[in-house]
Scaffold this active site. Structure first.
Site, PDB file in Angstrom:
ATOM      1  N   CYS A 131     -27.405 -31.627  -4.358  1.00  0.00           N
ATOM      2  CA  CYS A 131     -27.389 -30.279  -3.852  1.00  0.00           C
ATOM      3  C   CYS A 131     -26.338 -30.182  -2.741  1.00  0.00           C
ATOM      4  CB  CYS A 131     -28.949 -30.156  -2.738  1.00  0.00           C
ATOM      5  SG  CYS A 131     -28.576 -28.467  -2.012  1.00  0.00           S
ATOM      6  N   CYS A 152     -27.378 -29.467   1.038  1.00  0.00           N
ATOM      7  CA  CYS A 152     -28.058 -30.750   1.906  1.00  0.00           C
ATOM      8  C   CYS A 152     -27.228 -31.252   2.636  1.00  0.00           C
ATOM      9  CB  CYS A 152     -28.902 -31.736   1.014  1.00  0.00           C
ATOM     10  SG  CYS A 152     -30.328 -31.101   0.352  1.00  0.00           S
ATOM     11  N   ASP A 191     -17.373 -21.403   0.189  1.00  0.00           N
ATOM     12  CA  ASP A 191     -16.294 -21.839  -0.697  1.00  0.00           C
ATOM     13  C   ASP A 191     -15.794 -21.124  -1.620  1.00  0.00           C
ATOM     14  OD1 ASP A 191     -16.263 -24.204   1.010  1.00  0.00           O
ATOM     15  OD2 ASP A 191     -18.302 -24.839  -0.056  1.00  0.00           O
ATOM     16  N   HIS A 196     -34.561 -29.337   1.871  1.00  0.00           N
ATOM     17  CA  HIS A 196     -33.967 -28.696   0.635  1.00  0.00           C
ATOM     18  C   HIS A 196     -35.411 -28.022   0.082  1.00  0.00           C
ATOM     19  CE1 HIS A 196     -32.104 -28.463  -3.081  1.00  0.00           C
ATOM     20  NE2 HIS A 196     -33.056 -28.765  -3.885  1.00  0.00           N
ATOM     21  N   ASN A 223     -30.965 -14.083  -1.569  1.00  0.00           N
ATOM     22  CA  ASN A 223     -31.491 -13.999  -3.045  1.00  0.00           C
ATOM     23  C   ASN A 223     -32.011 -15.235  -3.297  1.00  0.00           C
ATOM     24  OD1 ASN A 223     -29.929 -11.911  -3.967  1.00  0.00           O
ATOM     25  ND2 ASN A 223     -28.336 -13.100  -4.301  1.00  0.00           N
ATOM     26  N   SER A 268     -28.485 -19.517  -7.030  1.00  0.00           N
ATOM     27  CA  SER A 268     -27.861 -20.464  -7.751  1.00  0.00           C
ATOM     28  C   SER A 268     -28.420 -21.779  -7.026  1.00  0.00           C
ATOM     29  CB  SER A 268     -26.378 -20.448  -7.611  1.00  0.00           C
ATOM     30  OG  SER A 268     -25.929 -20.459  -6.265  1.00  0.00           O
ATOM     31  N   HIS A 310     -31.985 -24.505  -2.126  1.00  0.00           N
ATOM     32  CA  HIS A 310     -31.990 -24.879  -0.656  1.00  0.00           C
ATOM     33  C   HIS A 310     -32.044 -23.449  -0.179  1.00  0.00           C
ATOM     34  CE1 HIS A 310     -30.841 -28.120   2.217  1.00  0.00           C
ATOM     35  NE2 HIS A 310     -30.680 -26.795   2.839  1.00  0.00           N
ATOM     36  N   HIS A 351     -31.524 -20.787   2.190  1.00  0.00           N
ATOM     37  CA  HIS A 351     -30.095 -20.483   2.810  1.00  0.00           C
ATOM     38  C   HIS A 351     -29.724 -18.778   2.401  1.00  0.00           C
ATOM     39  CE1 HIS A 351     -28.942 -20.735  -1.236  1.00  0.00           C
ATOM     40  NE2 HIS A 351     -27.826 -19.852  -1.206  1.00  0.00           N
ATOM     41  N   GLN A 358     -26.590 -15.367   2.578  1.00  0.00           N
ATOM     42  CA  GLN A 358     -25.340 -15.270   2.526  1.00  0.00           C
ATOM     43  C   GLN A 358     -24.784 -14.135   3.676  1.00  0.00           C
ATOM     44  OE1 GLN A 358     -23.003 -15.371  -1.072  1.00  0.00           O
ATOM     45  NE2 GLN A 358     -25.100 -15.629  -2.063  1.00  0.00           N
TER      46      GLN A 358
HETATM   47 ZN   LIG Z   1     -30.350 -28.975  -0.508  1.00  0.00          ZN
END
Ligand SMILES: [Zn+2]
Ligand SMILES: [Zn+2]
Ligand SMILES: [Zn+2]
Length: 338
Positions: free
Chosen positions: A50, A53, A76, A113, A153, A161, A164, A166, A168
């Site tokens: 991942c 992570c 990125d 995760h 999302n 995608s 984990h 998270h 944006q």
């Molecule tokens: Zn992860």
């Protein structure tokens, strides 16, 4: 006599000034369409593959620190870049383009995760709220950033995608379409009636209780009267406030609490880690006070009648008007019941 629970009708969304078609009788129709894979695979607490992570390398060559709480970094593969020069193109009023500078970031909610908002501890979600406030203030303070969009999302069905936990943040120079629509409506409402559109709406919902899913001291979660997605909800702050940066400490705690409650209800509804797109709408950071703005979150989950049957926005909905089968009142009742 017309039956609002059974007969086709359309409902008005005062925030976007658009309509949604409601066809409750269609909930009876047999389903022969796409069925999605149902079960979540159990995930490890740490995945060496991942890129989110702690300690792992990211695709761009950077390596994540061994973070222990939330972790924020510049995306990125950013859709917007801060060094984009200003330019504008126009031909006959028909071909119009503008350069769009901006900054895109990723916020990891937790080093774990395997977690989601629904199963994180409320005190850890509070740290996520703090990170959102910090990012809104930091990005919004830059002269070329006029709007900060925070969104998550969740789940492969929504195109996430990486599982984990998270979100944006895309912040840019222009006001995005949905935000611009809501801003124009709130501004016009305030101009014509002198009060706030969403404060008025919240009063009606809190009196009717029909579409309310959950609430705490500071926030109310409701299936909007004009919802498009079957189990769409809005989380609205009880106090009239325009943006995350003015939340009190108690309101930040309450936001963490209502997010956990709302997402846990979603997970219980079909016994699955519920997919959705979620995001805040709030005051643009263009230097104006924007008293018309009432901050809120939208949850747009795609699931329709089980963990494996999703709603598509296609055909009539894509070309004419969005449509729903189950009424917002029935959806709210289901969410209240789990
Ligand atoms: Zn992860
Ligand atoms: Zn308000
Ligand atoms: Zn909104």
């Amino acid at each position: 006599m017309f039956d609002w629970k059974q007969d086709p009708h359309r409902r008005y969304n005062p925030l976007t000034r658009e309509w949604v078609l409601v066809s409750p009788h269609r909930t009876q129709r047999p389903w022969q369409g796409q069925v999605e894979a149902g079960h979540d695979a159990a995930r490890p607490q740490y995945d060496p593959q991942c890129y989110l992570c702690p300690g792992n390398p990211r695709a761009g060559g950077a390596r994540n620190p061994d973070y222990t709480s939330t972790f924020v970094f510049d995306n990125d593969y950013a859709s917007l870049r801060p060094d984009t020069p200003f330019d504008r193109f126009e031909q006959a009023g028909l071909l119009v383009a503008e350069s769009e500078p901006g900054i895109c970031r990723v916020v990891c909610f937790s080093p774990r995760h395997d977690l989601t908002i629904a199963n994180m501890e409320t005190q850890d979600l509070r740290k996520v709220v703090d990170a959102w406030v910090e990012q809104y203030s930091d990005l919004g303070s830059r002269p070329f950033i006029n709007y900060v969009q925070i969104f998550e999302n969740r789940g492969p069905m929504m195109g996430a995608s990486n599982p984990h936990p998270h979100c944006q943040i895309w912040s840019g120079h222009s006001i995005p379409n949905e935000v611009a629509k809501e801003q124009a409506s709130q501004l016009a409402w305030r101009g014509q009636r002198g009060d706030c559109l969403l404060c008025g709406y919240l009063d009606l919902e809190r009196e009717a209780r029909e579409r309310i899913v959950d609430e705490n001291e500071c926030f109310t979660a409701v299936v909007p009267f004009w919802a498009i997605w079957p189990f769409e909800t809005m989380v609205i702050s009880r106090r009239h406030l325009a943006s995350l940066d003015v939340l009190t400490a108690a309101e930040r705690d309450a936001l963490a609490d209502i997010l956990k409650r709302a997402t846990a209800r979603y997970d219980r509804l079909f016994q699955v880690s519920f997919p959705y797109s979620m995001g805040f709408h709030q005051r643009p950071t263009d230097g104006l006070s924007h008293e018309e703005w009432h901050m809120h979150l939208h949850f747009h989950p795609p699931l329709l009648r089980s963990a494996t049957v999703r709603k598509f926005l296609v055909g009539y909905e894509l070309l004419a008007t969005p449509q729903r089968d189950i009424t917002p009142e029935a959806a709210a009742e289901k969410l209240r019941g789990v």
